[in-house]
Design an enzyme around this catalytic site. Structure first.
Site, mmCIF file in Angstrom:
data_model
loop_
_atom_site.group_PDB
_atom_site.id
_atom_site.type_symbol
_atom_site.label_atom_id
_atom_site.label_comp_id
_atom_site.label_asym_id
_atom_site.label_seq_id
_atom_site.Cartn_x
_atom_site.Cartn_y
_atom_site.Cartn_z
ATOM 1 N N HIS A 141 -41.572 -71.654 -165.752
ATOM 2 C CA HIS A 141 -41.353 -71.462 -164.321
ATOM 3 C C HIS A 141 -42.667 -71.187 -163.603
ATOM 4 C CE1 HIS A 141 -39.707 -68.811 -160.920
ATOM 5 N NE2 HIS A 141 -39.174 -70.004 -160.700
ATOM 6 N N ARG A 142 -43.086 -72.138 -162.765
ATOM 7 C CA ARG A 142 -44.388 -72.071 -162.088
ATOM 8 C C ARG A 142 -45.512 -71.910 -163.127
ATOM 9 N NH1 ARG A 142 -42.479 -67.640 -157.491
ATOM 10 N NH2 ARG A 142 -40.384 -68.497 -157.255
ATOM 11 N N GLU A 179 -41.978 -76.183 -164.490
ATOM 12 C CA GLU A 179 -41.305 -76.170 -163.190
ATOM 13 C C GLU A 179 -42.350 -75.740 -162.183
ATOM 14 O OE1 GLU A 179 -39.262 -74.393 -159.714
ATOM 15 O OE2 GLU A 179 -40.727 -73.493 -161.058
ATOM 16 N N ASP A 195 -43.643 -76.106 -157.639
ATOM 17 C CA ASP A 195 -43.191 -76.316 -156.267
ATOM 18 C C ASP A 195 -44.199 -77.137 -155.483
ATOM 19 O OD1 ASP A 195 -40.943 -74.143 -156.347
ATOM 20 O OD2 ASP A 195 -42.740 -73.178 -157.144
ATOM 21 N N HIS A 205 -45.586 -72.160 -154.112
ATOM 22 C CA HIS A 205 -44.179 -71.820 -153.899
ATOM 23 C C HIS A 205 -43.865 -71.429 -152.463
ATOM 24 C CE1 HIS A 205 -40.702 -69.093 -153.692
ATOM 25 N NE2 HIS A 205 -40.162 -69.946 -154.548
ATOM 26 N N GLU A 255 -40.138 -79.221 -157.830
ATOM 27 C CA GLU A 255 -39.241 -78.774 -156.763
ATOM 28 C C GLU A 255 -39.838 -79.082 -155.398
ATOM 29 O OE1 GLU A 255 -37.268 -74.848 -154.660
ATOM 30 O OE2 GLU A 255 -37.897 -74.659 -156.747
ATOM 31 N N LYS A 293 -40.129 -78.297 -151.764
ATOM 32 C CA LYS A 293 -39.889 -77.130 -150.923
ATOM 33 C C LYS A 293 -39.687 -77.588 -149.478
ATOM 34 C CE LYS A 293 -40.235 -73.364 -151.997
ATOM 35 N NZ LYS A 293 -39.262 -72.359 -152.494
ATOM 36 N N ASP A 323 -40.174 -67.493 -166.851
ATOM 37 C CA ASP A 323 -41.550 -67.062 -166.590
ATOM 38 C C ASP A 323 -42.309 -66.788 -167.886
ATOM 39 O OD1 ASP A 323 -41.281 -66.998 -163.779
ATOM 40 O OD2 ASP A 323 -40.505 -64.957 -163.796
#
Length: 247
Positions: free
Chosen positions: A10-11, A37, A39, A52, A112, A114, A232
């Site tokens: 995640h990120r 993952e 953004d 993000h 993702e 945004k 994370d």
């Protein structure tokens, strides 16, 4: 046991590194994560960048909206010191920078869009064109809370996988997803109930909950045959997966 649960960082490895930076993505790769993952938003001069928040305030030493800053202005910002001073060299990556790096490995890429709070004009085409340039159509999953964006991505290129992001206890969301051309479900962890996991599996729809950081949740989803988790802490998740597979 079904095919083992994939691990999306995640990120990047956001538990141990500043989120959405190349050093965080590198750490996720080294940890053995299957995918990333991250953004994507647009700068003032229409460059897709990996960040993000809609503003740079939280994760950099700058202030202002991403949409109001040029790419050159964004690149001067320190995107690591907020996390730890040892990361002061980290910057906001462009999507192209990430794709160039990804062309040298085989990680899956959950991008993702945004585009919920700010409707970035043309972001879908800009991103899809860059995916084409780097021949990543089979490795990218595009997710968004803005499902109009997903419909547009599907219209531009139906071969790119799209995933609906949602945080509510939707009933049979795989049917809705199919209706907009999406083929997977990225849901908030608390709504990843057994009925959803099982129903989606029966419908051939992958479920990838976020953000799965607790060991008990990781084990439960892995044992339940969840397609993937978004975490994370990819290093911890990889270790737990190997223990779970041994049992």
């Amino acid at each position: 046991m079904p095919e083992h649960t994939k691990i999306f960082a995640h990120r990047g490895s956001a538990g141990t590194h500043p989120e959405n930076t190349m050093v965080s993505f590198e750490a996720a790769l080294n940890a053995g994560a299957d995918g990333l993952e991250f953004d994507v938003q647009l700068t003032k001069d229409q460059v897709p960048v990996v960040i993000h928040d809609e503003t740079v305030n939280r994760t950099t030493n700058g202030k202002g909206w991403v949409k109001d800053l040029s790419y050159e202005e964004l690149k001067t910002l320190d995107a690591g010191s907020w996390f730890d001073s040892t990361f002061s060299h980290a910057t906001i990556p462009s999507l192209e920078e990430l794709f160039q790096w990804a062309s040298h490995n085989s990680m899956a890429l959950n991008l993702e869009l945004k585009s919920g709070l700010i409707r970035y004009q043309g972001i879908e085409k800009i991103v899809v064109d860059l995916i084409h340039t780097y021949h990543l159509e089979k490795r990218v999953i595009i997710s968004s809370f803005n499902h109009y964006s997903l419909v547009e991505v599907h219209r531009l290129n139906p071969s790119i996988e799209t995933a609906i992001l949602f945080m509510e206890g939707l009933y049979e969301p795989w049917k809705y997803a199919k209706g907009i051309g999406a083929s997977s479900l990225h849901c908030y962890l608390p709504v990843a109930v057994p009925e959803l996991i099982q129903g989606a599996a029966d419908a051939g729809t992958p479920v990838r909950p976020f953000t799965v950081n607790e060991e008990a949740h990781m084990r439960g989803l892995m044992r339940g045959g969840c397609a993937a988790i978004i975490t994370d802490w990819p290093e911890k998740a990889v270790q737990i997966r190997s223990q779970t597979l041994e049992k």
